[in-house]
Design a protein around this motif. Structure first.
Motif, PDB file in Angstrom:
ATOM      1  N   ILE A  99      52.067  14.249  20.114  1.00  0.00           N
ATOM      2  CA  ILE A  99      52.438  15.501  19.461  1.00  0.00           C
ATOM      3  C   ILE A  99      52.933  16.477  20.517  1.00  0.00           C
ATOM      4  O   ILE A  99      52.358  16.568  21.601  1.00  0.00           O
ATOM      5  CB  ILE A  99      51.227  16.089  18.704  1.00  0.00           C
ATOM      6  CG1 ILE A  99      50.888  15.184  17.519  1.00  0.00           C
ATOM      7  CG2 ILE A  99      51.486  17.528  18.246  1.00  0.00           C
ATOM      8  CD1 ILE A  99      49.669  15.596  16.750  1.00  0.00           C
ATOM      9  N   TYR A 100      54.006  17.198  20.201  1.00  0.00           N
ATOM     10  CA  TYR A 100      54.573  18.206  21.091  1.00  0.00           C
ATOM     11  C   TYR A 100      54.490  19.568  20.416  1.00  0.00           C
ATOM     12  O   TYR A 100      54.813  19.694  19.238  1.00  0.00           O
ATOM     13  CB  TYR A 100      56.045  17.895  21.383  1.00  0.00           C
ATOM     14  CG  TYR A 100      56.250  16.594  22.105  1.00  0.00           C
ATOM     15  CD1 TYR A 100      56.289  16.553  23.491  1.00  0.00           C
ATOM     16  CD2 TYR A 100      56.407  15.404  21.404  1.00  0.00           C
ATOM     17  CE1 TYR A 100      56.480  15.358  24.164  1.00  0.00           C
ATOM     18  CE2 TYR A 100      56.597  14.202  22.059  1.00  0.00           C
ATOM     19  CZ  TYR A 100      56.633  14.185  23.444  1.00  0.00           C
ATOM     20  OH  TYR A 100      56.820  12.999  24.091  1.00  0.00           O
ATOM     21  N   ARG A 101      54.070  20.588  21.197  1.00  0.00           N
ATOM     22  CA  ARG A 101      54.014  21.955  20.657  1.00  0.00           C
ATOM     23  C   ARG A 101      54.565  22.930  21.680  1.00  0.00           C
ATOM     24  O   ARG A 101      54.265  22.845  22.867  1.00  0.00           O
ATOM     25  CB  ARG A 101      52.576  22.358  20.328  1.00  0.00           C
ATOM     26  CG  ARG A 101      52.002  21.510  19.199  1.00  0.00           C
ATOM     27  CD  ARG A 101      50.695  22.020  18.717  1.00  0.00           C
ATOM     28  NE  ARG A 101      50.895  23.228  17.961  1.00  0.00           N
ATOM     29  CZ  ARG A 101      49.987  24.191  17.851  1.00  0.00           C
ATOM     30  NH1 ARG A 101      48.828  24.075  18.445  1.00  0.00           N
ATOM     31  NH2 ARG A 101      50.228  25.262  17.144  1.00  0.00           N
ATOM     32  N   CYS A 102      55.365  23.899  21.218  1.00  0.00           N
ATOM     33  CA  CYS A 102      55.920  24.901  22.122  1.00  0.00           C
ATOM     34  C   CYS A 102      54.838  25.916  22.489  1.00  0.00           C
ATOM     35  O   CYS A 102      53.810  26.035  21.809  1.00  0.00           O
ATOM     36  CB  CYS A 102      57.124  25.589  21.485  1.00  0.00           C
ATOM     37  SG  CYS A 102      56.761  26.726  20.131  1.00  0.00           S
ATOM     38  N   SER A 103      55.078  26.647  23.557  1.00  0.00           N
ATOM     39  CA  SER A 103      54.081  27.613  24.034  1.00  0.00           C
ATOM     40  C   SER A 103      53.850  28.741  23.023  1.00  0.00           C
ATOM     41  O   SER A 103      52.732  29.222  22.875  1.00  0.00           O
ATOM     42  CB  SER A 103      54.499  28.189  25.385  1.00  0.00           C
ATOM     43  OG  SER A 103      55.750  28.831  25.298  1.00  0.00           O
ATOM     44  N   CYS A 148      59.037  20.823  18.746  1.00  0.00           N
ATOM     45  CA  CYS A 148      57.712  21.353  18.432  1.00  0.00           C
ATOM     46  C   CYS A 148      57.355  20.925  17.016  1.00  0.00           C
ATOM     47  O   CYS A 148      58.151  21.080  16.091  1.00  0.00           O
ATOM     48  CB  CYS A 148      57.722  22.868  18.544  1.00  0.00           C
ATOM     49  SG  CYS A 148      56.185  23.653  17.989  1.00  0.00           S
ATOM     50  N   ILE A 149      56.171  20.386  16.850  1.00  0.00           N
ATOM     51  CA  ILE A 149      55.740  19.899  15.535  1.00  0.00           C
ATOM     52  C   ILE A 149      55.499  21.058  14.557  1.00  0.00           C
ATOM     53  O   ILE A 149      55.585  20.891  13.353  1.00  0.00           O
ATOM     54  CB  ILE A 149      54.492  19.008  15.652  1.00  0.00           C
ATOM     55  CG1 ILE A 149      54.300  18.196  14.376  1.00  0.00           C
ATOM     56  CG2 ILE A 149      53.276  19.828  16.015  1.00  0.00           C
ATOM     57  CD1 ILE A 149      53.331  17.053  14.532  1.00  0.00           C
ATOM     58  N   SER A 150      55.243  22.269  15.081  1.00  0.00           N
ATOM     59  CA  SER A 150      54.967  23.426  14.216  1.00  0.00           C
ATOM     60  C   SER A 150      56.233  24.134  13.755  1.00  0.00           C
ATOM     61  O   SER A 150      56.396  24.403  12.569  1.00  0.00           O
ATOM     62  CB  SER A 150      54.071  24.430  14.933  1.00  0.00           C
ATOM     63  OG  SER A 150      52.829  23.851  15.241  1.00  0.00           O
ATOM     64  N   CYS A 151      57.149  24.428  14.698  1.00  0.00           N
ATOM     65  CA  CYS A 151      58.326  25.226  14.332  1.00  0.00           C
ATOM     66  C   CYS A 151      59.636  24.454  14.396  1.00  0.00           C
ATOM     67  O   CYS A 151      60.646  24.918  13.878  1.00  0.00           O
ATOM     68  CB  CYS A 151      58.411  26.472  15.198  1.00  0.00           C
ATOM     69  SG  CYS A 151      58.808  26.137  16.938  1.00  0.00           S
ATOM     70  N   GLY A 152      59.643  23.303  15.052  1.00  0.00           N
ATOM     71  CA  GLY A 152      60.818  22.453  15.068  1.00  0.00           C
ATOM     72  C   GLY A 152      61.826  22.705  16.184  1.00  0.00           C
ATOM     73  O   GLY A 152      62.813  21.993  16.271  1.00  0.00           O
ATOM     74  N   ILE A 153      61.592  23.702  17.060  1.00  0.00           N
ATOM     75  CA  ILE A 153      62.556  23.952  18.128  1.00  0.00           C
ATOM     76  C   ILE A 153      62.495  22.846  19.167  1.00  0.00           C
ATOM     77  O   ILE A 153      61.473  22.187  19.341  1.00  0.00           O
ATOM     78  CB  ILE A 153      62.346  25.327  18.809  1.00  0.00           C
ATOM     79  CG1 ILE A 153      61.032  25.357  19.598  1.00  0.00           C
ATOM     80  CG2 ILE A 153      62.435  26.462  17.827  1.00  0.00           C
ATOM     81  CD1 ILE A 153      60.963  26.484  20.607  1.00  0.00           C
ATOM     82  N   SER A 154      63.587  22.652  19.885  1.00  0.00           N
ATOM     83  CA  SER A 154      63.619  21.673  20.965  1.00  0.00           C
ATOM     84  C   SER A 154      62.755  22.192  22.104  1.00  0.00           C
ATOM     85  O   SER A 154      62.889  23.343  22.516  1.00  0.00           O
ATOM     86  CB  SER A 154      65.047  21.460  21.448  1.00  0.00           C
ATOM     87  OG  SER A 154      65.047  20.626  22.592  1.00  0.00           O
ATOM     88  N   GLY A 203      62.761  21.399  28.498  1.00  0.00           N
ATOM     89  CA  GLY A 203      62.864  22.436  29.519  1.00  0.00           C
ATOM     90  C   GLY A 203      61.986  23.644  29.276  1.00  0.00           C
ATOM     91  O   GLY A 203      62.158  24.666  29.921  1.00  0.00           O
ATOM     92  N   THR A 204      61.042  23.566  28.361  1.00  0.00           N
ATOM     93  CA  THR A 204      60.158  24.701  28.081  1.00  0.00           C
ATOM     94  C   THR A 204      58.738  24.389  28.528  1.00  0.00           C
ATOM     95  O   THR A 204      58.427  23.265  28.917  1.00  0.00           O
ATOM     96  CB  THR A 204      60.123  25.038  26.576  1.00  0.00           C
ATOM     97  OG1 THR A 204      59.527  23.953  25.872  1.00  0.00           O
ATOM     98  CG2 THR A 204      61.511  25.315  26.029  1.00  0.00           C
ATOM     99  N   ASP A 205      57.869  25.382  28.454  1.00  0.00           N
ATOM    100  CA  ASP A 205      56.461  25.220  28.804  1.00  0.00           C
ATOM    101  C   ASP A 205      55.705  24.727  27.574  1.00  0.00           C
ATOM    102  O   ASP A 205      54.941  25.461  26.967  1.00  0.00           O
ATOM    103  CB  ASP A 205      55.899  26.556  29.304  1.00  0.00           C
ATOM    104  CG  ASP A 205      54.462  26.441  29.765  1.00  0.00           C
ATOM    105  OD1 ASP A 205      54.065  25.339  30.201  1.00  0.00           O
ATOM    106  OD2 ASP A 205      53.737  27.443  29.689  1.00  0.00           O
ATOM    107  N   ALA A 206      55.959  23.490  27.195  1.00  0.00           N
ATOM    108  CA  ALA A 206      55.370  22.924  25.981  1.00  0.00           C
ATOM    109  C   ALA A 206      54.196  22.016  26.327  1.00  0.00           C
ATOM    110  O   ALA A 206      54.061  21.553  27.456  1.00  0.00           O
ATOM    111  CB  ALA A 206      56.422  22.133  25.215  1.00  0.00           C
ATOM    112  N   ALA A 207      53.362  21.788  25.325  1.00  0.00           N
ATOM    113  CA  ALA A 207      52.223  20.882  25.490  1.00  0.00           C
ATOM    114  C   ALA A 207      52.540  19.552  24.820  1.00  0.00           C
ATOM    115  O   ALA A 207      53.217  19.500  23.798  1.00  0.00           O
ATOM    116  CB  ALA A 207      50.982  21.495  24.860  1.00  0.00           C
TER     117      ALA A 207
END
Length: 60
Positions: free
Chosen positions: A37-41, A13-19, A22-26
């Motif tokens: 760009i990848y962002r977590c939910s 995630c570009i905002s928080c850095g978590i992998s 396997g998540t509901d990411a954009a």
């Protein structure tokens, strides 16, 4: 042509850095330069800011 290592590479995630694997990411292109760009939910839901690493565009 993508290599096998590119297909298996974990993204963060570009905002928080978590992998985000396997998540509901954009996944979307930067509105200014087109960088992927990848962002977590959680960050999307909280409207956390992000900054494009290539052009510096900042968005919610």
């Amino acid at each position: 042509m993508s290599s096998t290592s590119d297909k298996r590479r974990d993204h963060s995630c570009i905002s928080c850095g978590i992998s985000i694997s396997g998540t509901d990411a954009a996944k979307f292109d930067c509105p200014e330069c087109g960088t992927l760009i990848y962002r977590c939910s959680k960050c999307r839901k909280q409207s956390n800011l992000y900054e494009c690493p290539d052009c510096g565009f900042t968005g919610p």
